[in-house]
Scaffold this motif. Structure first.
Motif, PDB file in Angstrom:
ATOM      1  N   PHE A 168       0.845  -1.197   0.000  1.00  0.00           N
ATOM      2  CA  PHE A 168       0.000   0.000   0.000  1.00  0.00           C
ATOM      3  C   PHE A 168       0.880   1.247   0.000  1.00  0.00           C
ATOM      4  O   PHE A 168       2.023   1.218   0.466  1.00  0.00           O
ATOM      5  CB  PHE A 168      -0.902   0.037   1.236  1.00  0.00           C
ATOM      6  CG  PHE A 168      -2.029  -0.958   1.231  1.00  0.00           C
ATOM      7  CD1 PHE A 168      -3.182  -0.719   0.489  1.00  0.00           C
ATOM      8  CD2 PHE A 168      -1.944  -2.131   1.955  1.00  0.00           C
ATOM      9  CE1 PHE A 168      -4.220  -1.638   0.476  1.00  0.00           C
ATOM     10  CE2 PHE A 168      -2.977  -3.055   1.954  1.00  0.00           C
ATOM     11  CZ  PHE A 168      -4.119  -2.802   1.209  1.00  0.00           C
ATOM     12  N   GLY A 169       0.330   2.361  -0.505  1.00  0.00           N
ATOM     13  CA  GLY A 169       1.045   3.630  -0.414  1.00  0.00           C
ATOM     14  C   GLY A 169       1.265   4.006   1.038  1.00  0.00           C
ATOM     15  O   GLY A 169       2.394   4.199   1.504  1.00  0.00           O
ATOM     16  N   TYR A 170       0.160   4.123   1.783  1.00  0.00           N
ATOM     17  CA  TYR A 170       0.190   4.264   3.236  1.00  0.00           C
ATOM     18  C   TYR A 170      -0.750   3.206   3.817  1.00  0.00           C
ATOM     19  O   TYR A 170      -1.760   2.872   3.207  1.00  0.00           O
ATOM     20  CB  TYR A 170      -0.307   5.642   3.687  1.00  0.00           C
ATOM     21  CG  TYR A 170       0.539   6.806   3.234  1.00  0.00           C
ATOM     22  CD1 TYR A 170       1.703   7.158   3.918  1.00  0.00           C
ATOM     23  CD2 TYR A 170       0.158   7.575   2.136  1.00  0.00           C
ATOM     24  CE1 TYR A 170       2.474   8.234   3.509  1.00  0.00           C
ATOM     25  CE2 TYR A 170       0.930   8.649   1.718  1.00  0.00           C
ATOM     26  CZ  TYR A 170       2.088   8.977   2.405  1.00  0.00           C
ATOM     27  OH  TYR A 170       2.843  10.038   1.997  1.00  0.00           O
ATOM     28  N   ALA A 171      -0.439   2.718   5.003  1.00  0.00           N
ATOM     29  CA  ALA A 171      -1.371   1.836   5.681  1.00  0.00           C
ATOM     30  C   ALA A 171      -2.505   2.658   6.283  1.00  0.00           C
ATOM     31  O   ALA A 171      -3.675   2.441   5.985  1.00  0.00           O
ATOM     32  CB  ALA A 171      -0.644   1.029   6.753  1.00  0.00           C
ATOM     33  N   PHE A 172      -2.155   3.631   7.134  1.00  0.00           N
ATOM     34  CA  PHE A 172      -3.121   4.594   7.680  1.00  0.00           C
ATOM     35  C   PHE A 172      -2.729   5.972   7.178  1.00  0.00           C
ATOM     36  O   PHE A 172      -1.622   6.440   7.450  1.00  0.00           O
ATOM     37  CB  PHE A 172      -3.102   4.599   9.216  1.00  0.00           C
ATOM     38  CG  PHE A 172      -3.414   3.290   9.861  1.00  0.00           C
ATOM     39  CD1 PHE A 172      -4.690   2.750   9.793  1.00  0.00           C
ATOM     40  CD2 PHE A 172      -2.447   2.591  10.554  1.00  0.00           C
ATOM     41  CE1 PHE A 172      -4.979   1.536  10.396  1.00  0.00           C
ATOM     42  CE2 PHE A 172      -2.720   1.379  11.171  1.00  0.00           C
ATOM     43  CZ  PHE A 172      -3.993   0.855  11.078  1.00  0.00           C
ATOM     44  N   ASN A 173      -3.618   6.639   6.495  1.00  0.00           N
ATOM     45  CA  ASN A 173      -3.336   7.971   5.967  1.00  0.00           C
ATOM     46  C   ASN A 173      -4.394   8.930   6.483  1.00  0.00           C
ATOM     47  O   ASN A 173      -5.571   8.823   6.143  1.00  0.00           O
ATOM     48  CB  ASN A 173      -3.331   7.949   4.437  1.00  0.00           C
ATOM     49  CG  ASN A 173      -2.940   9.301   3.837  1.00  0.00           C
ATOM     50  OD1 ASN A 173      -2.789  10.290   4.549  1.00  0.00           O
ATOM     51  ND2 ASN A 173      -2.778   9.339   2.526  1.00  0.00           N
ATOM     52  N   ALA A 174      -3.986   9.852   7.347  1.00  0.00           N
ATOM     53  CA  ALA A 174      -4.881  10.890   7.859  1.00  0.00           C
ATOM     54  C   ALA A 174      -4.222  12.232   7.582  1.00  0.00           C
ATOM     55  O   ALA A 174      -3.577  12.819   8.455  1.00  0.00           O
ATOM     56  CB  ALA A 174      -5.136  10.704   9.351  1.00  0.00           C
ATOM     57  N   PRO A 175      -4.330  12.761   6.339  1.00  0.00           N
ATOM     58  CA  PRO A 175      -3.593  13.962   5.947  1.00  0.00           C
ATOM     59  C   PRO A 175      -3.950  15.198   6.760  1.00  0.00           C
ATOM     60  O   PRO A 175      -3.133  16.090   6.925  1.00  0.00           O
ATOM     61  CB  PRO A 175      -3.948  14.134   4.467  1.00  0.00           C
ATOM     62  CG  PRO A 175      -5.176  13.322   4.261  1.00  0.00           C
ATOM     63  CD  PRO A 175      -5.115  12.198   5.230  1.00  0.00           C
ATOM     64  N   THR A 176      -5.173  15.270   7.251  1.00  0.00           N
ATOM     65  CA  THR A 176      -5.559  16.303   8.208  1.00  0.00           C
ATOM     66  C   THR A 176      -6.331  15.608   9.306  1.00  0.00           C
ATOM     67  O   THR A 176      -7.301  14.916   9.035  1.00  0.00           O
ATOM     68  CB  THR A 176      -6.442  17.391   7.562  1.00  0.00           C
ATOM     69  OG1 THR A 176      -5.731  17.996   6.482  1.00  0.00           O
ATOM     70  CG2 THR A 176      -6.793  18.470   8.577  1.00  0.00           C
ATOM     71  N   ASN A 177      -5.900  15.770  10.549  1.00  0.00           N
ATOM     72  CA  ASN A 177      -6.531  14.979  11.599  1.00  0.00           C
ATOM     73  C   ASN A 177      -6.556  15.732  12.916  1.00  0.00           C
ATOM     74  O   ASN A 177      -5.803  16.679  13.129  1.00  0.00           O
ATOM     75  CB  ASN A 177      -5.815  13.641  11.781  1.00  0.00           C
ATOM     76  CG  ASN A 177      -4.477  13.803  12.462  1.00  0.00           C
ATOM     77  OD1 ASN A 177      -4.371  13.701  13.678  1.00  0.00           O
ATOM     78  ND2 ASN A 177      -3.436  14.078  11.673  1.00  0.00           N
ATOM     79  N   SER A 178      -7.437  15.306  13.780  1.00  0.00           N
ATOM     80  CA  SER A 178      -7.524  15.846  15.130  1.00  0.00           C
ATOM     81  C   SER A 178      -7.956  14.728  16.067  1.00  0.00           C
ATOM     82  O   SER A 178      -8.960  14.061  15.810  1.00  0.00           O
ATOM     83  CB  SER A 178      -8.522  17.005  15.194  1.00  0.00           C
ATOM     84  OG  SER A 178      -8.676  17.495  16.510  1.00  0.00           O
ATOM     85  N   SER A 179      -7.188  14.506  17.110  1.00  0.00           N
ATOM     86  CA  SER A 179      -7.537  13.514  18.124  1.00  0.00           C
ATOM     87  C   SER A 179      -7.743  12.128  17.520  1.00  0.00           C
ATOM     88  O   SER A 179      -8.715  11.446  17.792  1.00  0.00           O
ATOM     89  CB  SER A 179      -8.793  13.947  18.885  1.00  0.00           C
ATOM     90  OG  SER A 179      -8.575  15.184  19.534  1.00  0.00           O
ATOM     91  N   MET A 180      -6.789  11.721  16.708  1.00  0.00           N
ATOM     92  CA  MET A 180      -6.794  10.390  16.109  1.00  0.00           C
ATOM     93  C   MET A 180      -6.102   9.423  17.064  1.00  0.00           C
ATOM     94  O   MET A 180      -5.088   9.752  17.673  1.00  0.00           O
ATOM     95  CB  MET A 180      -6.040  10.433  14.776  1.00  0.00           C
ATOM     96  CG  MET A 180      -6.044   9.149  14.003  1.00  0.00           C
ATOM     97  SD  MET A 180      -7.581   8.931  13.122  1.00  0.00           S
ATOM     98  CE  MET A 180      -7.251   7.400  12.272  1.00  0.00           C
ATOM     99  N   MET A 181      -6.644   8.212  17.215  1.00  0.00           N
ATOM    100  CA  MET A 181      -6.043   7.238  18.110  1.00  0.00           C
ATOM    101  C   MET A 181      -5.914   5.898  17.398  1.00  0.00           C
ATOM    102  O   MET A 181      -6.898   5.359  16.889  1.00  0.00           O
ATOM    103  CB  MET A 181      -6.880   7.097  19.386  1.00  0.00           C
ATOM    104  CG  MET A 181      -6.247   6.224  20.448  1.00  0.00           C
ATOM    105  SD  MET A 181      -6.878   6.493  22.118  1.00  0.00           S
ATOM    106  CE  MET A 181      -8.602   6.092  21.902  1.00  0.00           C
TER     107      MET A 181
END
Length: 304
Positions: A168-181
């Motif tokens: 995969f390119g990224y496994a987890f991709n959150a390019p803009t995030n807040s309070s990600m767990m």
């Protein structure tokens, strides 16, 4: 409800192991469970059923997700023996406030396999708030420049017990995030830009997670701008790429904490992040030049 309280709510409610009870008691009080619950089992299910019990389980994730109401707190439970193969991206659309939770059994978890030629595996293109993804596997049978999880703007979202393997390119991709767990997850990808991308946001937690692969950027990348707090605890990062790093990021206006983290990078560049970084009980095979205002405590096996 903050991130850790949310996690304890889910644990106490039995939602993370598929045994929901209602109401539940937390902190001397009683909190009801909200929303509908749908059940999915590829071995015994049928998409013509209502999906409201294991005996009337649906067969596919798409059929269950179609029943989810926006913002209601509906939860989809996946059988440990559930397996699905996708030939295209699964697009979550714009719904918010839902959960997709696998029921683990011994070493089995529900498994989603994506074939060559797809873009992203799971995709959410707008602001996603209060969503839970837990206890399932994502596999890619080949390689793709797309991501296993692309959540464009997650707010107060939890990923727990997610295993990802393949190219995969990224496994987890959150390019803009807040309070990600991200908790108790395993990322093993053969190729890709990074295991986890957390950028343009903050207050993120990555805990009890193993990230292994050959990443051109880093196991965990904080992108071009990461403005607030990042907390990495009880994690292992191993990057076999000759030029990649373990943790990569920009100058932070907030701070980052690395606590009980093991790092290995073939390139020898571990976390060249400028700003305020506290590293406690961090073990690394090699370590690049420190940025400014670093606090090092009880570190071991460092070489410059």
């Amino acid at each position: 409800m903050n991130k850790l309280n949310t996690f304890m709510y889910l644990k106490e409610a039995g939602l993370l192991d598929g045994t929901p009870t209602s109401p539940i008691g937390i902190g001397g009080g009683t909190i009801p469970l909200y929303g509908n619950r749908y059940f999915v089992d590829s071995t015994t299910g049928s998409d013509t059923r209502d999906g409201k019990s294991w005996s009337t389980a649906l067969k596919t994730l798409a059929a269950a997700y179609a029943k989810v109401e926006d913002g209601r707190g509906d939860i989809i439970f996946l059988s440990p023996f559930h397996e699905e193969t996708f030939t295209s991206t699964f697009d979550f659309g714009t719904k918010k406030g839902f959960g997709i939770i696998g029921v683990p059994f011994a070493n089995r978890k529900p498994t989603f396999t994506f074939t060559s030629g797809i873009g992203h595996a799971f995709y959410y293109g707008s602001v996603l708030s209060n969503a839970v993804f837990a206890n399932f596997r994502i596999k890619h049978s080949g390689t793709t420049s797309g991501d296993a999880f692309l959540l464009s703007y997650p707010i107060d979202c939890l990923l727990y017990g997610i295993d990802i393997s393949g190219g995969f390119g990224y496994a987890f991709n959150a390019p803009t995030n807040s309070s990600m767990m991200i908790l108790d997850s395993l990322v093993i990808t053969t190729t890709g830009a990074a295991g986890i991308l957390l950028s343009k946001g903050g207050s993120s937690i990555v805990k009890n997670t193993v990230i292994m692969g050959s990443y051109t950027t880093a196991c965990i990348s904080c992108g071009a701008s990461f403005t607030d707090k990042a907390y990495f605890k009880d994690c292992q990062c191993s990057n076999e790429n000759a030029t990649g790093k373990c943790i990569n990021g920009p100058t932070m206006s907030g701070y980052a904490v690395l606590h009980n983290v093991a790092l290995y990078s073939a390139a020898g560049a571990q976390y060249p992040v400028s700003g305020r970084v506290a590293a406690i009980n961090v073990q690394a095979a090699e370590l690049s030049t420190y940025g400014t205002s670093k606090i090092m405590a009880n570190q071991a096996d460092f070489t410059s």
